[in-house]
Design a protein around this motif. Structure first.
Motif, PDB file in Angstrom:
ATOM      1  N   HIS A 264       0.907  -1.122   0.045  1.00  0.00           N
ATOM      2  CA  HIS A 264       0.135  -0.178   0.001  1.00  0.00           C
ATOM      3  C   HIS A 264       0.738   1.104  -0.021  1.00  0.00           C
ATOM      4  CE1 HIS A 264      -3.856  -1.801   0.296  1.00  0.00           C
ATOM      5  NE2 HIS A 264      -3.660  -2.581   1.287  1.00  0.00           N
ATOM      6  N   ARG A 292      -3.323   2.068  -2.831  1.00  0.00           N
ATOM      7  CA  ARG A 292      -4.452   2.701  -1.819  1.00  0.00           C
ATOM      8  C   ARG A 292      -5.005   3.613  -2.968  1.00  0.00           C
ATOM      9  NH1 ARG A 292      -4.247   4.756   4.136  1.00  0.00           N
ATOM     10  NH2 ARG A 292      -2.763   2.840   4.281  1.00  0.00           N
ATOM     11  N   LYS A 368      -6.936  -8.439   0.770  1.00  0.00           N
ATOM     12  CA  LYS A 368      -8.033  -7.733   0.875  1.00  0.00           C
ATOM     13  C   LYS A 368      -8.644  -7.012  -0.269  1.00  0.00           C
ATOM     14  CE  LYS A 368     -10.237  -4.226   3.919  1.00  0.00           C
ATOM     15  NZ  LYS A 368     -10.295  -3.247   5.083  1.00  0.00           N
ATOM     16  N   TRP A 369      -7.752  -6.386  -1.195  1.00  0.00           N
ATOM     17  CA  TRP A 369      -8.143  -5.469  -2.307  1.00  0.00           C
ATOM     18  C   TRP A 369      -7.704  -6.334  -3.694  1.00  0.00           C
ATOM     19  CZ3 TRP A 369     -10.774  -2.283  -0.154  1.00  0.00           C
ATOM     20  CH2 TRP A 369     -10.893  -2.022   1.204  1.00  0.00           C
ATOM     21  N   ASP A 399      -5.701   6.561   6.693  1.00  0.00           N
ATOM     22  CA  ASP A 399      -6.061   5.255   7.595  1.00  0.00           C
ATOM     23  C   ASP A 399      -7.587   5.466   7.830  1.00  0.00           C
ATOM     24  OD1 ASP A 399      -3.646   4.309   6.751  1.00  0.00           O
ATOM     25  OD2 ASP A 399      -2.784   4.897   8.910  1.00  0.00           O
ATOM     26  N   ALA A 400      -7.891   6.312   8.469  1.00  0.00           N
ATOM     27  CA  ALA A 400      -9.218   6.817   8.795  1.00  0.00           C
ATOM     28  C   ALA A 400     -10.294   6.558   7.704  1.00  0.00           C
ATOM     29  CB  ALA A 400      -9.506   8.037   9.730  1.00  0.00           C
ATOM     30  N   GLU A 401      -9.926   7.129   6.715  1.00  0.00           N
ATOM     31  CA  GLU A 401     -10.840   7.134   5.498  1.00  0.00           C
ATOM     32  C   GLU A 401     -10.852   5.581   4.999  1.00  0.00           C
ATOM     33  OE1 GLU A 401     -10.551  11.704   3.939  1.00  0.00           O
ATOM     34  OE2 GLU A 401      -8.970  10.218   3.366  1.00  0.00           O
ATOM     35  N   MET A 402      -9.937   4.944   5.093  1.00  0.00           N
ATOM     36  CA  MET A 402      -9.785   3.615   4.605  1.00  0.00           C
ATOM     37  C   MET A 402     -11.024   2.782   5.398  1.00  0.00           C
ATOM     38  SD  MET A 402      -7.729   2.927   1.959  1.00  0.00           S
ATOM     39  CE  MET A 402      -7.343   1.185   2.214  1.00  0.00           C
ATOM     40  N   ASP A 403     -11.293   3.176   6.815  1.00  0.00           N
ATOM     41  CA  ASP A 403     -12.142   2.255   7.427  1.00  0.00           C
ATOM     42  C   ASP A 403     -13.613   2.839   7.514  1.00  0.00           C
ATOM     43  OD1 ASP A 403     -10.199   0.750   8.222  1.00  0.00           O
ATOM     44  OD2 ASP A 403      -9.531   2.006   9.932  1.00  0.00           O
ATOM     45  N   ALA A 404     -13.701   4.202   6.599  1.00  0.00           N
ATOM     46  CA  ALA A 404     -14.981   4.632   6.673  1.00  0.00           C
ATOM     47  C   ALA A 404     -15.988   4.022   5.297  1.00  0.00           C
ATOM     48  CB  ALA A 404     -14.770   6.191   6.515  1.00  0.00           C
ATOM     49  N   GLU A 405     -17.247   4.768   5.323  1.00  0.00           N
ATOM     50  CA  GLU A 405     -17.882   4.207   4.204  1.00  0.00           C
ATOM     51  C   GLU A 405     -17.513   5.183   2.946  1.00  0.00           C
ATOM     52  OE1 GLU A 405     -20.017   2.541   1.788  1.00  0.00           O
ATOM     53  OE2 GLU A 405     -20.256   1.509   3.841  1.00  0.00           O
ATOM     54  N   TRP A 406     -17.295   4.424   1.859  1.00  0.00           N
ATOM     55  CA  TRP A 406     -16.453   5.300   0.740  1.00  0.00           C
ATOM     56  C   TRP A 406     -18.109   5.558  -0.062  1.00  0.00           C
ATOM     57  CZ3 TRP A 406     -12.202   1.473  -1.152  1.00  0.00           C
ATOM     58  CH2 TRP A 406     -11.344   1.498  -0.276  1.00  0.00           C
TER      59      TRP A 406
END
Length: 428
Positions: A264, A292, A368-369, A399-406
């Protein structure tokens, strides 16, 4: 015996018709000409008829009100086959529209019905030296207003089409060199050699070119031409260095650049084996590769404000909220075109994923991706690649946005196969 064919490309006003008229005057062979103009009046065909005294017009087959490589693609094959059946000639020259893409035209003579009676000999692109320098060679001069924006369909920037004509050809004819200085001409040639390393470059004035350069040259090779673009060679070299396969053969992708093999946060960029142009021209080439996704709003904001020295950026990008869509980014001087050109293998069913991965055992795969990634080729003059990479990195999800709802992100990126989003340097 097959009739050899030369395809003549170049943007409107580059001097294709002048070059063609001189060719018909100087060469003694019986040459048939197919001319296409997208305007209501076929000006180019009229000029060719006048210069060659073809009063009946029978030897000049002009297709009006369309582009021979798209809406009139099937008519091209039918027309050249009919021409071959009804006329006796030694050579065919196809003068494409100024907004014609050369590769689809070429493929009709290689894999289409026209491949029977014809043999594609060369694809030649004519470049207006003054206009090319003003658009790509001088960071302080904007593209001419008439050349900005999308084409007649409203979907493709003309600058992008011009670079595709340059990147898929065997011979580059740099015309109107009387309108540039020697230093400007040298910079034009250096940029063209970077954009298209395989093609021979000839400089001229008033369309004066030795017919032997244009006819019976035996230059064309479909596989070599398809991979010749400088941006594609950079991406393949970068992928090969990483140990990933240089090109995906998956039917799910129409971009040919789906090469995956980085973690990443791999920011390595100083290991490339690319051949760099002379430093005195200030030309920089590099690649950008991340595993990423881009934040769509931040990414499009950067695309609307790219550095003036950037000439070409092209490759595959991963945009958050578009987990199925493999999107090709193509920047040409003043505008960026984002186009859905396929699907990520990771977006397919488990069964189809397994089949593709079995057929491509070297395909790098994130648990994962999957195969999602961004890999871009960057070509520019007098700009800091480090600064550009840093700006692109700022567009990546945190990192926080990676875990959020896109799916909640505002997202102007295209969604359907073939859909495009065009972003201008002025934010439009």
């Amino acid at each position: 015996m097959s009739v050899p064919v030369t395809i003549l490309c170049g943007e409107l006003g580059a001097g294709k018709t002048t070059l063609l008229s001189r060719l018909l005057e100087e060469d003694e062979r019986e040459i048939a000409v197919l001319v296409n103009d997208v305007g209501a009046v076929n000006v180019d065909a009229d000029l060719v008829e006048a210069r060659t005294d073809l009063t009946t017009g029978e030897e000049v087959l002009a297709l009006e009100n369309g582009c021979i490589c798209c809406s009139l693609g099937s008519e091209l094959s039918r027309s050249v086959i009919q021409l071959w059946k009804e006329h006796d000639f030694e050579y065919l020259v196809v003068e494409a529209s100024g907004v014609g893409e050369p590769e689809p035209i070429a493929r009709q003579f290689i894999r289409g019905p026209a491949g029977g009676p014809y043999d594609l000999d060369a694809v030649v692109t004519v470049v207006d030296a003054r206009r090319f320098y003003d658009r790509f060679g001088d960071n302080t001069v904007a593209a001419p207003p008439a050349q900005q924006g999308a084409d007649e369909t409203g979907s493709r920037p003309l600058g992008d089409l011009l670079l595709e004509q340059i990147e898929f050809c065997d011979l580059l004819v740099v015309n109107k060199c009387d309108l540039v200085s020697d230093a400007e001409r040298e910079q034009v040639v250096a940029l063209l050699e970077t954009l298209q390393p395989r093609a021979e470059v000839v400089t001229t004035e008033y369309g004066t070119v030795d017919p032997a350069m244009l006819l019976d040259s035996g230059r064309f090779d479909l596989e070599a031409a398809s991979d010749a673009a400088g941006w594609k060679q950079m991406i393949q070299a970068d992928a090969a260095h990483d140990g990933s396969p240089p090109e995906s053969s998956s039917d799910e992708h129409d971009h040919g650049d789906n090469d995956h093999n980085h973690g990443h946060d791999d920011h390595s960029h100083d290991h490339h084996d690319h051949v760099h142009p002379p430093e005195r021209y200030g030309i920089e080439v590099d690649t950008y590769h991340r595993r990423r996704p881009f934040h769509p709003e931040r990414f499009l904001a950067v695309l609307a404000d790219l550095p003036a020295g950037l000439v070409r950026a092209k490759g595959l990008c991963w945009i958050a909220g578009r987990e199925r869509q493999a999107i090709t980014m193509s920047y040409a001087g003043t505008e960026t075109c984002l186009e859905v050109t396929g699907r990520w293998i990771a977006s397919l069913s488990d069964e189809r994923q397994a089949a593709f991965r079995e057929s491509q055992p070297d395909l790098s795969w994130d648990e994962k991706w999957g195969d999602r990634e961004t890999r871009l080729a960057l070509i520019g003059r007098h700009l800091s690649m480090d600064d550009l990479r840093a700006r692109l990195d700022d567009c990546l999800l945190t990192d926080a946005e990676m875990d959020a709802e896109w799916s909640s992100l505002e997202n102007p990126a295209p969604t359907g196969m073939g859909d495009t989003t065009v972003v201008g340097d002025d934010g439009s």
